[in-house]
Motif scaffolding. Structure first.
Motif, PDB file in Angstrom:
ATOM      1  N   PRO A 190      -4.607 -73.788 -22.888  1.00  0.00           N
ATOM      2  CA  PRO A 190      -3.692 -73.456 -23.744  1.00  0.00           C
ATOM      3  C   PRO A 190      -3.639 -74.434 -25.056  1.00  0.00           C
ATOM      4  O   PRO A 190      -3.847 -73.823 -26.249  1.00  0.00           O
ATOM      5  CB  PRO A 190      -2.261 -72.867 -23.116  1.00  0.00           C
ATOM      6  N   CYS A 191      -3.121 -75.519 -24.685  1.00  0.00           N
ATOM      7  CA  CYS A 191      -2.988 -76.327 -25.685  1.00  0.00           C
ATOM      8  C   CYS A 191      -4.087 -76.854 -26.770  1.00  0.00           C
ATOM      9  O   CYS A 191      -4.111 -77.240 -27.595  1.00  0.00           O
ATOM     10  CB  CYS A 191      -2.102 -77.681 -25.182  1.00  0.00           C
ATOM     11  N   LYS A 192      -5.337 -76.612 -25.924  1.00  0.00           N
ATOM     12  CA  LYS A 192      -6.678 -76.993 -26.938  1.00  0.00           C
ATOM     13  C   LYS A 192      -7.198 -75.809 -27.242  1.00  0.00           C
ATOM     14  O   LYS A 192      -8.355 -75.774 -27.978  1.00  0.00           O
ATOM     15  CB  LYS A 192      -7.631 -77.905 -25.886  1.00  0.00           C
ATOM     16  N   SER A 193      -6.657 -74.645 -27.021  1.00  0.00           N
ATOM     17  CA  SER A 193      -7.299 -73.090 -27.156  1.00  0.00           C
ATOM     18  C   SER A 193      -7.282 -73.047 -28.794  1.00  0.00           C
ATOM     19  O   SER A 193      -6.455 -72.899 -29.234  1.00  0.00           O
ATOM     20  CB  SER A 193      -6.785 -72.172 -26.396  1.00  0.00           C
ATOM     21  N   PRO A 194      -8.366 -72.449 -29.375  1.00  0.00           N
ATOM     22  CA  PRO A 194      -8.363 -71.935 -30.824  1.00  0.00           C
ATOM     23  C   PRO A 194      -7.661 -70.710 -30.765  1.00  0.00           C
ATOM     24  O   PRO A 194      -7.259 -70.378 -31.889  1.00  0.00           O
ATOM     25  CB  PRO A 194      -9.896 -71.630 -30.907  1.00  0.00           C
ATOM     26  N   LEU A 195      -6.963 -70.081 -29.818  1.00  0.00           N
ATOM     27  CA  LEU A 195      -6.394 -68.973 -29.762  1.00  0.00           C
ATOM     28  C   LEU A 195      -5.010 -69.199 -29.980  1.00  0.00           C
ATOM     29  O   LEU A 195      -4.081 -68.471 -30.294  1.00  0.00           O
ATOM     30  CB  LEU A 195      -6.326 -67.950 -28.407  1.00  0.00           C
ATOM     31  N   MET A 196      -4.472 -70.405 -29.734  1.00  0.00           N
ATOM     32  CA  MET A 196      -3.164 -70.781 -29.925  1.00  0.00           C
ATOM     33  C   MET A 196      -2.483 -70.287 -30.981  1.00  0.00           C
ATOM     34  O   MET A 196      -1.271 -69.607 -31.072  1.00  0.00           O
ATOM     35  CB  MET A 196      -2.960 -72.321 -29.623  1.00  0.00           C
ATOM     36  N   ASP A 197      -2.678 -70.837 -32.290  1.00  0.00           N
ATOM     37  CA  ASP A 197      -2.408 -70.339 -33.618  1.00  0.00           C
ATOM     38  C   ASP A 197      -1.990 -68.931 -33.614  1.00  0.00           C
ATOM     39  O   ASP A 197      -1.199 -68.548 -34.358  1.00  0.00           O
ATOM     40  CB  ASP A 197      -3.254 -70.862 -34.647  1.00  0.00           C
ATOM     41  N   LYS A 198      -3.063 -68.319 -33.568  1.00  0.00           N
ATOM     42  CA  LYS A 198      -2.894 -66.559 -33.338  1.00  0.00           C
ATOM     43  C   LYS A 198      -2.050 -66.205 -32.435  1.00  0.00           C
ATOM     44  O   LYS A 198      -1.214 -65.409 -32.932  1.00  0.00           O
ATOM     45  CB  LYS A 198      -4.535 -65.937 -33.237  1.00  0.00           C
ATOM     46  N   PHE A 199      -1.540 -66.678 -31.358  1.00  0.00           N
ATOM     47  CA  PHE A 199      -0.825 -66.263 -30.336  1.00  0.00           C
ATOM     48  C   PHE A 199       0.706 -66.712 -30.764  1.00  0.00           C
ATOM     49  O   PHE A 199       1.496 -65.852 -30.663  1.00  0.00           O
ATOM     50  CB  PHE A 199      -1.081 -67.036 -28.896  1.00  0.00           C
ATOM     51  N   VAL A 200       0.801 -67.889 -31.233  1.00  0.00           N
ATOM     52  CA  VAL A 200       2.164 -68.353 -31.899  1.00  0.00           C
ATOM     53  C   VAL A 200       2.472 -67.389 -32.956  1.00  0.00           C
ATOM     54  O   VAL A 200       3.526 -66.903 -33.095  1.00  0.00           O
ATOM     55  CB  VAL A 200       2.059 -69.701 -32.402  1.00  0.00           C
ATOM     56  N   GLU A 201       1.461 -67.108 -33.805  1.00  0.00           N
ATOM     57  CA  GLU A 201       1.796 -66.060 -35.237  1.00  0.00           C
ATOM     58  C   GLU A 201       2.325 -64.628 -34.646  1.00  0.00           C
ATOM     59  O   GLU A 201       3.225 -64.173 -35.113  1.00  0.00           O
ATOM     60  CB  GLU A 201       0.510 -66.134 -35.996  1.00  0.00           C
ATOM     61  N   SER A 202       1.554 -64.195 -33.750  1.00  0.00           N
ATOM     62  CA  SER A 202       1.650 -62.882 -32.875  1.00  0.00           C
ATOM     63  C   SER A 202       3.151 -62.827 -32.317  1.00  0.00           C
ATOM     64  O   SER A 202       3.855 -61.842 -32.482  1.00  0.00           O
ATOM     65  CB  SER A 202       0.577 -62.509 -32.163  1.00  0.00           C
ATOM     66  N   PHE A 203       3.482 -63.661 -31.582  1.00  0.00           N
ATOM     67  CA  PHE A 203       4.722 -63.846 -31.087  1.00  0.00           C
ATOM     68  C   PHE A 203       5.883 -64.109 -31.806  1.00  0.00           C
ATOM     69  O   PHE A 203       7.102 -63.550 -31.922  1.00  0.00           O
ATOM     70  CB  PHE A 203       4.662 -65.158 -29.990  1.00  0.00           C
ATOM     71  N   TYR A 204       5.721 -64.894 -32.957  1.00  0.00           N
ATOM     72  CA  TYR A 204       6.871 -65.136 -33.983  1.00  0.00           C
ATOM     73  C   TYR A 204       7.098 -63.523 -34.676  1.00  0.00           C
ATOM     74  O   TYR A 204       8.216 -63.381 -35.033  1.00  0.00           O
ATOM     75  CB  TYR A 204       6.261 -65.918 -35.038  1.00  0.00           C
ATOM     76  N   GLU A 205       5.961 -62.818 -34.973  1.00  0.00           N
ATOM     77  CA  GLU A 205       5.835 -61.781 -35.529  1.00  0.00           C
ATOM     78  C   GLU A 205       6.752 -60.742 -34.859  1.00  0.00           C
ATOM     79  O   GLU A 205       7.526 -60.026 -35.203  1.00  0.00           O
ATOM     80  CB  GLU A 205       4.758 -61.019 -35.935  1.00  0.00           C
ATOM     81  N   LEU A 206       6.691 -60.842 -33.592  1.00  0.00           N
ATOM     82  CA  LEU A 206       7.171 -59.855 -32.398  1.00  0.00           C
ATOM     83  C   LEU A 206       8.652 -60.023 -32.411  1.00  0.00           C
ATOM     84  O   LEU A 206       9.622 -59.369 -32.236  1.00  0.00           O
ATOM     85  CB  LEU A 206       6.608 -60.090 -31.340  1.00  0.00           C
ATOM     86  N   ARG A 207       8.959 -61.175 -32.502  1.00  0.00           N
ATOM     87  CA  ARG A 207      10.365 -61.889 -31.983  1.00  0.00           C
ATOM     88  C   ARG A 207      11.330 -62.366 -33.328  1.00  0.00           C
ATOM     89  O   ARG A 207      12.326 -62.842 -33.048  1.00  0.00           O
ATOM     90  CB  ARG A 207      10.302 -62.895 -30.919  1.00  0.00           C
ATOM     91  N   LYS A 208      10.862 -62.595 -34.525  1.00  0.00           N
ATOM     92  CA  LYS A 208      11.573 -63.163 -35.707  1.00  0.00           C
ATOM     93  C   LYS A 208      12.731 -62.369 -35.766  1.00  0.00           C
ATOM     94  O   LYS A 208      13.855 -62.923 -36.193  1.00  0.00           O
ATOM     95  CB  LYS A 208      10.592 -63.180 -36.687  1.00  0.00           C
ATOM     96  N   ALA A 209      12.640 -61.234 -35.769  1.00  0.00           N
ATOM     97  CA  ALA A 209      13.888 -60.321 -35.972  1.00  0.00           C
ATOM     98  C   ALA A 209      15.004 -60.640 -34.986  1.00  0.00           C
ATOM     99  O   ALA A 209      16.261 -60.364 -35.305  1.00  0.00           O
ATOM    100  CB  ALA A 209      13.740 -58.724 -35.879  1.00  0.00           C
ATOM    101  N   LYS A 210      14.729 -61.213 -33.953  1.00  0.00           N
ATOM    102  CA  LYS A 210      15.705 -61.499 -32.852  1.00  0.00           C
ATOM    103  C   LYS A 210      16.042 -63.175 -33.112  1.00  0.00           C
ATOM    104  O   LYS A 210      16.569 -63.841 -32.424  1.00  0.00           O
ATOM    105  CB  LYS A 210      15.129 -61.575 -31.365  1.00  0.00           C
ATOM    106  N   GLY A 211      15.686 -63.754 -34.211  1.00  0.00           N
ATOM    107  CA  GLY A 211      15.961 -65.221 -34.490  1.00  0.00           C
ATOM    108  C   GLY A 211      14.924 -66.168 -34.009  1.00  0.00           C
ATOM    109  O   GLY A 211      15.295 -67.414 -33.978  1.00  0.00           O
ATOM    110  N   LEU A 212      13.733 -65.868 -33.566  1.00  0.00           N
ATOM    111  CA  LEU A 212      12.646 -66.719 -33.020  1.00  0.00           C
ATOM    112  C   LEU A 212      12.064 -67.584 -34.246  1.00  0.00           C
ATOM    113  O   LEU A 212      11.882 -66.998 -35.274  1.00  0.00           O
ATOM    114  CB  LEU A 212      11.610 -66.043 -32.444  1.00  0.00           C
ATOM    115  N   THR A 213      11.974 -68.940 -34.235  1.00  0.00           N
ATOM    116  CA  THR A 213      11.478 -69.441 -35.316  1.00  0.00           C
ATOM    117  C   THR A 213       9.921 -69.915 -34.681  1.00  0.00           C
ATOM    118  O   THR A 213       9.422 -69.824 -33.553  1.00  0.00           O
ATOM    119  CB  THR A 213      12.209 -70.967 -35.370  1.00  0.00           C
TER     120      THR A 213
END
Length: 236
Positions: free
Chosen positions: A76-99
């Protein structure tokens, strides 16, 4: 009419073989998971993705005498998917205060990364819980995948393979004290899952009372839940 454990296992393997899926395993540090992965690959019933350090995983399965060359290994830490996953999770949870920082920290946890793989279609399913607690296993799914529209409550079930039959035990892990409507929904969810796995459900709602032999809030709750379940799903 009774599904024996041997029949159940055969049916599962056959279903998997005829409808092959991609399964991600975030617990590649567990020997049992690696042994199971080899069985799955040898029987050609699923494509396997192992999460973790590639060199450590290979060293471990070779030391165990296993052949997992057919598995895909993702770090995971070396995967090219990491940035996409971080962005997706952020969008899902930012309303809950996720940074963004906390979203990235979360994706470094293997269960979160694996769950996001399922959510975004990079895997069809995930198996976890061998070395993680129930909470650590299902929390990512609660936050990312959530329930289908027709289900109002998340619940769990166990397939209990006894000597002569397979029973489905509804929600022994998540909801500590469900209300009657929730208990009814759990029963219906369990029945639907049993059907998916080839078991014709016959639902029993359990309390400490046999029939009408006792009274009490718990007994009344189960009695009410039974009535609600019958109204919601008269076919069960």
């Amino acid at each position: 009419k009774i599904m024996t454990p041997m029949m159940f296992e055969y049916k599962l393997f056959n279903m998997a073989y005829t409808n092959k899926k991609k399964i991600v395993l975030p617990e590649s540090s567990d020997d049992r998971i690696l042994r199971a992965a080899e069985i799955v690959l040898n029987r050609n019933i699923a494509d396997i993705i192992l999460l973790g350090d590639s060199s450590k995983i290979k060293e471990r399965y070779l030391r165990l005498g296993l052949n997992l060359s057919g598995a895909t290994i993702i770090e995971p830490c070396k995967s090219p998917l990491m940035d996409k996953f971080v962005e997706s999770f952020y969008e899902l949870r930012k309303a809950k205060g996720l940074t963004k920082e906390r979203a990235k920290d979360a994706m470094l946890h293997l269960n979160y990364f694996a769950t996001m793989m399922v959510h975004l279609g990079y895997a069809d399913g995930m198996v976890s819980g061998a070395i993680h607690s129930t909470g650590d296993t299902i929390r990512p799914a609660l936050q990312i995948i959530k329930t289908t529209p027709d289900i109002s409550i998340v619940s769990s079930l166990f397939f209990m393979c006894l000597k002569t039959k397979v029973l489905v035990y509804g929600d022994c892990a998540i909801n500590q004290d469900p209300t009657p409507p929730q208990l009814a929904q759990i029963a219906i969810s369990c029945a639907k899952t049993a059907k998916i796995f080839g078991i014709e459900p016959k639902v029993a709602m359990l309390s400490y009372s046999t029939g009408k032999s006792a009274k009490g809030s718990d007994v009344e709750k189960v009695r009410e839940a039974t009535q609600i379940a019958k109204e919601l799903s008269p076919d069960i």
